[in-house]
Design an enzyme around this catalytic site. Structure first.
Site, PDB file in Angstrom:
ATOM      1  N   LYS A  41      74.824  -5.599  45.830  1.00  0.00           N
ATOM      2  CA  LYS A  41      73.767  -4.798  46.487  1.00  0.00           C
ATOM      3  C   LYS A  41      73.004  -5.700  47.476  1.00  0.00           C
ATOM      4  O   LYS A  41      73.576  -6.087  48.485  1.00  0.00           O
ATOM      5  CB  LYS A  41      72.896  -4.146  45.426  1.00  0.00           C
ATOM      6  CG  LYS A  41      73.673  -3.026  44.722  1.00  0.00           C
ATOM      7  CD  LYS A  41      72.901  -2.283  43.663  1.00  0.00           C
ATOM      8  CE  LYS A  41      73.746  -1.113  43.165  1.00  0.00           C
ATOM      9  NZ  LYS A  41      73.881  -1.056  41.711  1.00  0.00           N
ATOM     10  N   HIS A  50      69.224  -3.237  41.176  1.00  0.00           N
ATOM     11  CA  HIS A  50      68.555  -2.673  42.351  1.00  0.00           C
ATOM     12  C   HIS A  50      67.288  -3.449  42.719  1.00  0.00           C
ATOM     13  O   HIS A  50      66.479  -2.952  43.504  1.00  0.00           O
ATOM     14  CB  HIS A  50      68.195  -1.200  42.111  1.00  0.00           C
ATOM     15  CG  HIS A  50      69.343  -0.267  42.314  1.00  0.00           C
ATOM     16  ND1 HIS A  50      69.826   0.078  43.568  1.00  0.00           N
ATOM     17  CD2 HIS A  50      70.124   0.390  41.431  1.00  0.00           C
ATOM     18  CE1 HIS A  50      70.835   0.911  43.433  1.00  0.00           C
ATOM     19  NE2 HIS A  50      71.051   1.116  42.149  1.00  0.00           N
ATOM     20  N   SER A  82      67.871   3.574  39.482  1.00  0.00           N
ATOM     21  CA  SER A  82      68.617   3.822  40.714  1.00  0.00           C
ATOM     22  C   SER A  82      68.388   5.204  41.304  1.00  0.00           C
ATOM     23  O   SER A  82      68.498   5.377  42.508  1.00  0.00           O
ATOM     24  CB  SER A  82      70.102   3.616  40.458  1.00  0.00           C
ATOM     25  OG  SER A  82      70.540   4.461  39.420  1.00  0.00           O
TER      26      SER A  82
END
Ligand SMILES: *Cc1c(COP(=O)(O)O)cnc(C)c1O
Length: 393
Positions: A242, A211, A183
């Site tokens: 996300k 991610h 990240s």
């Protein structure tokens, strides 16, 4: 009752954070998440959300979440195994398994919970966990909750991982744990080499693809697809908070036997409430959209490339990579915070990251690109970076 001494200590701690420029202020948004957000009374361009596919304010997703809520209710007021499993939850588990190419999936309220749930039921004193030093805080906490022996290898250092696999010979089970996309640096785990090592040393592989899921890899299946090791990863944890719409929720996708055990033994599953229907409906819609074709992903990738090229031309120091996380390195903690403040004045919303989120002396501004950005948005951001750099010189 809190003592005066404790009050004073806490106040001094907070003052310290302010003087060191390490205080993390909370900014209030006055509307939905998107490429343009209203912070206070100003509209700014947003470059710090994990909204990779730009779906956080997508009309079809919102509509689907709303319709699901009307049909299935607001909440379940129960954990899954008592009376909190609707047909919907099974549908989402199946949809994720299909999307990720895994045997089965178990839902959690967040990926933080998923990582807290994973290790303790599977591993004990006889076992070993080999973990990348830059893994997400939730993996670190999850590992802390279990009694397995811990081996931490230097970030993406395959020689070091190999040494630790040799050093952990004799353990019953071994699990290599890594973020799929890291990240803070935005780099992708070296999954081909990790899979080779896992095979050679008979270890399990766990990848946290929070991610990555939705936009990394040709079809957005994540880091295993990108690294061409689909089917070789035993356990994938990921978030719906996300790229997949950004509401909340997470899961573990794994071999069927592992998921079956987790349903019986994992504490966040047994003791925490079921994911709300609206979120399940929204996430199902996102997965359906991505199955039908993923034009968002191409825009995310093209936008990230455009930003990297322009910033490099302007002489900024970036961490190289091919994800939508672009760290602009400043090293100095105060400078990173100052620069982010000045960029906000220019209408560009980014965050300066300093210790303890990144190592001391590695402060940066992390820019995150989204499918929702236009090329013009990106050019504006680059221009603002140049203006602010000149101002702070
Ligand atoms: C964001 C993130 C999480 C936490 O996900 P939530 O669903 O927000 O709890 C876990 N692991 C990694 C690698 C992340 O980036």
């Amino acid at each position: 009752m809190m003592s005066q001494t404790m009050k004073t200590e806490l106040t001094q701690f907070m003052e310290g954070l302010h003087t060191e420029g390490l205080f993390k202020a909370e900014r209030i948004l006055e509307g939905p998440q998107g490429s343009r957000i209203t912070v206070g009374s100003r509209e700014v361009l947003n470059f710090c959300a994990n909204n990779y596919l730009g779906l956080s304010d997508n009309a079809e997703v919102i509509e689907s979440a709303a319709r699901t809520m009307e049909r299935w209710g607001y909440g379940l007021s129960s954990v899954r195994f008592i009376c909190g499993t609707q047909r919907l939850h099974k549908d989402l588990e199946e949809a994720i398994s299909r999307f990720l190419g895994m045997e089965d999936t178990i839902l959690f309220s967040s990926c933080f919970d998923a990582n807290g749930a994973l290790f303790e039921p599977l591993l004990d004193e006889q076992d070993a966990i080999l973990s990348d030093e830059l893994n997400h805080a939730s993996i670190i906490d999850g590992i802390r909750l279990c009694k397995a022996q811990r081996f931490r290898y230097r970030h993406s250092d395959m020689q070091h991982l190999r040494e630790q696999l040799i050093g952990s010979r004799g353990c019953r089970r071994r699990m290599i744990c890594t973020d799929g996309v890291f990240s803070m640096d935005g780099d992708i785990a070296r999954l081909q080499e990790i899979c080779d090592l896992a095979q050679q040393f008979d270890a399990l592989i766990m990848v946290d693809d929070s991610h990555a899921t939705g936009y990394i890899g040709q079809r957005g299946r994540g880091s295993a697809e990108h690294c061409k090791v689909e089917g070789k990863v035993d356990i994938i944890t990921t978030t719906f908070g996300k790229a997949l719409g950004g509401a909340s929720g997470g899961c573990i996708s794994a071999r069927a036997e592992i998921v079956a055990l987790l349903r019986q033994r994992s504490r966040p599953y047994l003791f925490s409430n079921t994911l709300a229907p609206a979120i399940v409906g929204g996430t199902l819609k996102v997965l359906k959209m991505l199955e039908e074709g993923n034009p968002y992903r191409e825009r995310t990738v093209a936008n990230a490339r455009h930003f990297r090229e322009r910033m490099t031309e302007e002489g900024f120091d970036l961490v190289n990579g091919d994800t939508a996380i672009v760290p602009v390195m400043l090293y100095d903690e105060r400078l990173a915070v100052r620069m982010a403040e000045e960029l906000l004045k220019e209408g560009i919303y980014v965050i300066g990251f300093s210790y303890p989120v990144v190592p001391k002396g590695r402060a940066r501004i992390r820019v995150q690109l989204s499918a929702a950005h236009t090329p013009d948005d990106i050019d504006k951001a680059v221009a603002a970076f140049v203006t602010v750099r000149d101002r702070l010189r």
